[in-house]
Design a protein around this motif. Sequence first.
Motif, PDB file in Angstrom:
ATOM      1  N   ARG A 139       5.817   9.516 -15.287  1.00 38.92           N
ATOM      2  CA  ARG A 139       4.457  10.030 -15.059  1.00 38.92           C
ATOM      3  C   ARG A 139       3.705   9.186 -14.043  1.00 38.92           C
ATOM      4  O   ARG A 139       2.991   9.695 -13.191  1.00 38.92           O
ATOM      5  N   ARG A 140       3.884   7.870 -14.129  1.00 37.15           N
ATOM      6  CA  ARG A 140       3.130   7.009 -13.200  1.00 37.15           C
ATOM      7  C   ARG A 140       3.585   7.152 -11.746  1.00 37.15           C
ATOM      8  O   ARG A 140       2.772   7.133 -10.832  1.00 37.15           O
ATOM      9  N   ALA A 141       4.891   7.299 -11.559  1.00 38.23           N
ATOM     10  CA  ALA A 141       5.373   7.448 -10.176  1.00 38.23           C
ATOM     11  C   ALA A 141       4.752   8.688  -9.541  1.00 38.23           C
ATOM     12  O   ALA A 141       4.306   8.673  -8.397  1.00 38.23           O
ATOM     13  N   ARG A 142       4.699   9.744 -10.321  1.00 38.29           N
ATOM     14  CA  ARG A 142       4.168  10.998  -9.785  1.00 38.29           C
ATOM     15  C   ARG A 142       2.681  10.869  -9.462  1.00 38.29           C
ATOM     16  O   ARG A 142       2.229  11.269  -8.402  1.00 38.29           O
ATOM     17  N   GLN A 143       1.933  10.322 -10.384  1.00 33.86           N
ATOM     18  CA  GLN A 143       0.493  10.204 -10.135  1.00 33.86           C
ATOM     19  C   GLN A 143       0.215   9.264  -8.965  1.00 33.86           C
ATOM     20  O   GLN A 143      -0.636   9.541  -8.116  1.00 33.86           O
ATOM     21  N   HIS A 144       0.939   8.166  -8.928  1.00 29.63           N
ATOM     22  CA  HIS A 144       0.773   7.184  -7.863  1.00 29.63           C
ATOM     23  C   HIS A 144       0.965   7.855  -6.501  1.00 29.63           C
ATOM     24  O   HIS A 144       0.192   7.675  -5.571  1.00 29.63           O
ATOM     25  N   GLU A 145       2.003   8.655  -6.434  1.00 32.17           N
ATOM     26  CA  GLU A 145       2.349   9.305  -5.180  1.00 32.17           C
ATOM     27  C   GLU A 145       1.291  10.309  -4.736  1.00 32.17           C
ATOM     28  O   GLU A 145       1.080  10.531  -3.541  1.00 32.17           O
ATOM     29  N   LEU A 146       0.630  10.913  -5.710  1.00 27.16           N
ATOM     30  CA  LEU A 146      -0.361  11.942  -5.365  1.00 27.16           C
ATOM     31  C   LEU A 146      -1.726  11.344  -5.048  1.00 27.16           C
ATOM     32  O   LEU A 146      -2.598  12.031  -4.532  1.00 27.16           O
ATOM     33  N   SER A 147      -1.907  10.073  -5.360  1.00 30.36           N
ATOM     34  CA  SER A 147      -3.264   9.537  -5.425  1.00 30.36           C
ATOM     35  C   SER A 147      -3.890   9.079  -4.109  1.00 30.36           C
ATOM     36  O   SER A 147      -5.096   8.965  -4.035  1.00 30.36           O
ATOM     37  N   TRP A 148      -3.100   8.772  -3.117  1.00 32.52           N
ATOM     38  CA  TRP A 148      -3.706   8.065  -1.982  1.00 32.52           C
ATOM     39  C   TRP A 148      -3.602   8.768  -0.642  1.00 32.52           C
ATOM     40  O   TRP A 148      -3.906   8.190   0.394  1.00 32.52           O
ATOM     41  N   GLY A 149      -3.156   9.987  -0.661  1.00 33.72           N
ATOM     42  CA  GLY A 149      -3.098  10.715   0.606  1.00 33.72           C
ATOM     43  C   GLY A 149      -2.139  11.866   0.466  1.00 33.72           C
ATOM     44  O   GLY A 149      -1.313  11.890  -0.438  1.00 33.72           O
ATOM     45  N   ASN A 150      -2.282  12.810   1.366  1.00 34.06           N
ATOM     46  CA  ASN A 150      -1.447  13.994   1.317  1.00 34.06           C
ATOM     47  C   ASN A 150      -0.270  13.791   2.264  1.00 34.06           C
ATOM     48  O   ASN A 150      -0.470  13.481   3.442  1.00 34.06           O
ATOM     49  N   PRO A 151       0.963  13.924   1.754  1.00 35.32           N
ATOM     50  CA  PRO A 151       2.126  13.607   2.593  1.00 35.32           C
ATOM     51  C   PRO A 151       2.158  14.389   3.908  1.00 35.32           C
ATOM     52  O   PRO A 151       2.477  13.828   4.952  1.00 35.32           O
ATOM     53  N   ASP A 152       1.810  15.666   3.860  1.00 36.66           N
ATOM     54  CA  ASP A 152       1.803  16.440   5.103  1.00 36.66           C
ATOM     55  C   ASP A 152       0.850  15.817   6.122  1.00 36.66           C
ATOM     56  O   ASP A 152       1.176  15.661   7.295  1.00 36.66           O
ATOM     57  N   ALA A 153      -0.334  15.484   5.654  1.00 33.48           N
ATOM     58  CA  ALA A 153      -1.329  14.928   6.569  1.00 33.48           C
ATOM     59  C   ALA A 153      -0.881  13.567   7.095  1.00 33.48           C
ATOM     60  O   ALA A 153      -1.098  13.242   8.269  1.00 33.48           O
ATOM     61  N   LEU A 154      -0.245  12.789   6.221  1.00 29.49           N
ATOM     62  CA  LEU A 154       0.188  11.456   6.660  1.00 29.49           C
ATOM     63  C   LEU A 154       1.347  11.551   7.646  1.00 29.49           C
ATOM     64  O   LEU A 154       1.381  10.830   8.651  1.00 29.49           O
TER      65      LEU A 154
END
Lengths: 388, 377
Positions: B349-364
């Motif tokens: 659960r933490r890996a998923r939330q962490h990944e979603l929390s700081w930016g949008n992959p497409d935009a990055l």
Amino acid sequence: MDFDFSEEEHAFRKKAGEYIAKIAKPGVAYKPTFNSGYADTPDRKQFMKDLAKGGYLGLSWPEEYGGKGMDPVYDYLLTEELAYQGMPGSGKGVGIIGKTLLRRGSKEQQERFLPQILNAEIDWAIGYSEPDAGSDLGSLKLKAVRDGDGWRLNGQKRFSSSAHFAEWYFLMARTHPDRPKHKGITLFMVEMDHPGIQVNPMWTIDGHRTNEVFLDDVWVPDSQVVGEPGQAFYYVAEALDFERHVLFPLGPIQRLSEIFLEWLNTATIDGEPVRDRPEAKRLAGKIARGLEVCRLQGLSVLAADDPKVATIRSSMNKIAMSEFGRALADEALEMMGPGAWLSDSDPDAPAGGLYARAQIAVVIWIIGAGSNEIQRNIIARRGLGLPV
Amino acid sequence: MDLDFTEEQKQLTQSLRRMLGDKCGADVVRRMEGDEKGYPDDLWREVAEMGLPGLTISEQYGGLGLGALEQVIAFEELGRALAPVPLFVSSVLAAGLLERAGSEAQKGEWLPAIASGEAVLSIAWLEPGNSFSEKGVQMSAGATGDGYRLNGKKFMVQFAAAADRLIVLVRSGPNPTDIDLVMVDPKAKGITLKRHKTMVGDAQFEVAFDNVEVPAADRLGAAGEGWAHWHHVLRTGMIALAAWGIGCGEGAMTLGTDYAKEREQFGVPIGSFQAIAHPFADAATLLAGARMITLEAAWAKDTGRPHTRLATMAWLEACDASRTATKVSQNAFGGIGFTRDIDIQLYFRRARQHELSWGNPDALNEEVGTEVLSELA
Ligand SMILES: Cc1cc2nc3c(=O)[nH]c(=O)nc-3n(C[C@H](O)[C@H](O)[C@H](O)COP(=O)(O)OP(=O)(O)OC[C@H]3O[C@@H](n4cnc5c(N)ncnc54)[C@H](O)[C@@H]3O)c2cc1C
């Protein structure tokens, strides 16, 4: 920690690059879709000789054997520069075979073969694979029976690349059928022009030739057995551990990436610049990242001092490079739209048709030198301790 | 080229791993799910005693003045232990903004307190219904004569209830980058906090501002420069985020591969099945690559080379790696992994939330690609 090469190392690569560009006749460089290939035309043979003349072979060999005693990082840099320019690789002779002879060869073998390797006077074919022994090399069957002061070889090899022009054959045969399968194999050096050897072409889907080789009563003297009979499997694994980085240089995918980025940056579709599309920018970002990660995977192989770590790292490197190559080819072709399927011999092909060819070439990146499934077994077993 | 850590760096890894092994078992991680404050005081004290809150803060402000490489070590270990501490928001983001944009007075007041762990600062950035981009910052900072009057809502503000100050991104004008950074006490009049229920149960809050007055002296940096500072600090911070994700992935792999060696079905350990073993091998490969590029980004930063693009790439790569590693490890546990008692789910659960929390992959990815293409032109 320092991710950069030293000034001397940078200077070496630059100098090597200039020298390589100078000595290569037109046509010596392959297109960057290939994993460098080996000398198979007179011009390419001459190129290797000139490379030797420039002092670029045997960089990391000990000086007493005619080498330069340099750090292996220089082999890496040379291999990368050769691959980047699409030139024949030097890793088979001075790397895999030369280093095996340095470690395991007799004095007489060293005196006979090492100078010829250093001067690029001879080419080698490697005969490990057989029709029934690919991934499971340890099960190879080509029979060697004791006969006087030597061995008599009978059987068939498959995928012996370079066998149609090489002078020498570096092959494994089963000498001790009564022993456990990995302990009954011996390494031989055989003249390719032996009358009992027949070489038939096998044409690859990326336009190359490899070979099927039949051995019919080929007698090989003991003086051409490498190391101890029965130990070949161990020697071959050992050579790979030390030389793995030469098998998968970054050069080809680096060139492919650069050429595609250039295409993305300059091409238009429907009269509009491709580079303005968000998906083109995203892809450019992914390519830059994937390429950098592959480069670093290669560096970690080079930096691993412990052979056990190097083995795992090089399996990772091979998977990372080949899977990135495949993803890159797939995504690039989709981005190109109509015409993407034009081959590289068609002058109208976008980005020179390199991608139409690359998507085929990546098949062998994934299968060759131990398929990615085999690499995953290695990582799982030796890296993660799984009982697979 | 030298890809080894120094002896000191290796020791830092060892001592952190030992401390977290003692003080931050899975029971602590579980206990903090739903906790109002979101981190245990005793763990935070231990972390502070080892100097982590001031790890990269300059010595002049009471920090250790160490580099991004040490930061990578620290966050990798914290990720491996899933340590619930406010280190990233306080010591990386808030301290990073203060060091970059703060006045001498602001630095002097806050950096030593952050470095010692006495003060915890957090960031109020995101807003309900809005994106991660500068356009997403819409909460207006109505200008009063000598300051701002804040009205509106921020959300996903970590540790807001425990924070001594929030650095709030506010909109000061119509241009995309008319954004200022202001420091606000979350206990100030006109502010109400509402706890979110996140997928990992961490302490995140909606923060509503109702006519909250902020003097101009509490702005960080010049007016109109807020987004540039924030963007730089977050991109640099992605080195630490990436390291945390990699640690989390590695922690999950340890649990997953250990289980795959023990659990037997069909009379053999499930780790002998390639369908289990090969995804682990791929995850290990991804983690190794992500770790290298994260270390490279840190090295680039420490040696004064351009590093923000590498940091962004490291974060994207680490997200792929930690998602894959935790997913594969979760899968190896079969049905028992779907029950609460088993620790692997904490990682998943933490890996998923962490990944979603700081930016949008497409935009990055787009941001990186735009830079790459512009260098060709
Ligand atoms: C162009 C070309 C050049 C080559 N050059 C040389 C050369 O110069 N010298 C030389 O000796 N060899 C050479 N090879 C041979 C190459 O090394 C083999 O093709 C390779 O090792 C795979 O063996 P195979 O083809 O027999 O496939 P197989 O071993 O039959 O494998 C078939 C498929 O099964 C999978 N598989 C096999 N075993 C396992 C397992 N344990 N677990 C999971 N999956 C498995 C493989 O991954 C693959 O996908 C060359 C091959 C090609 C195509």
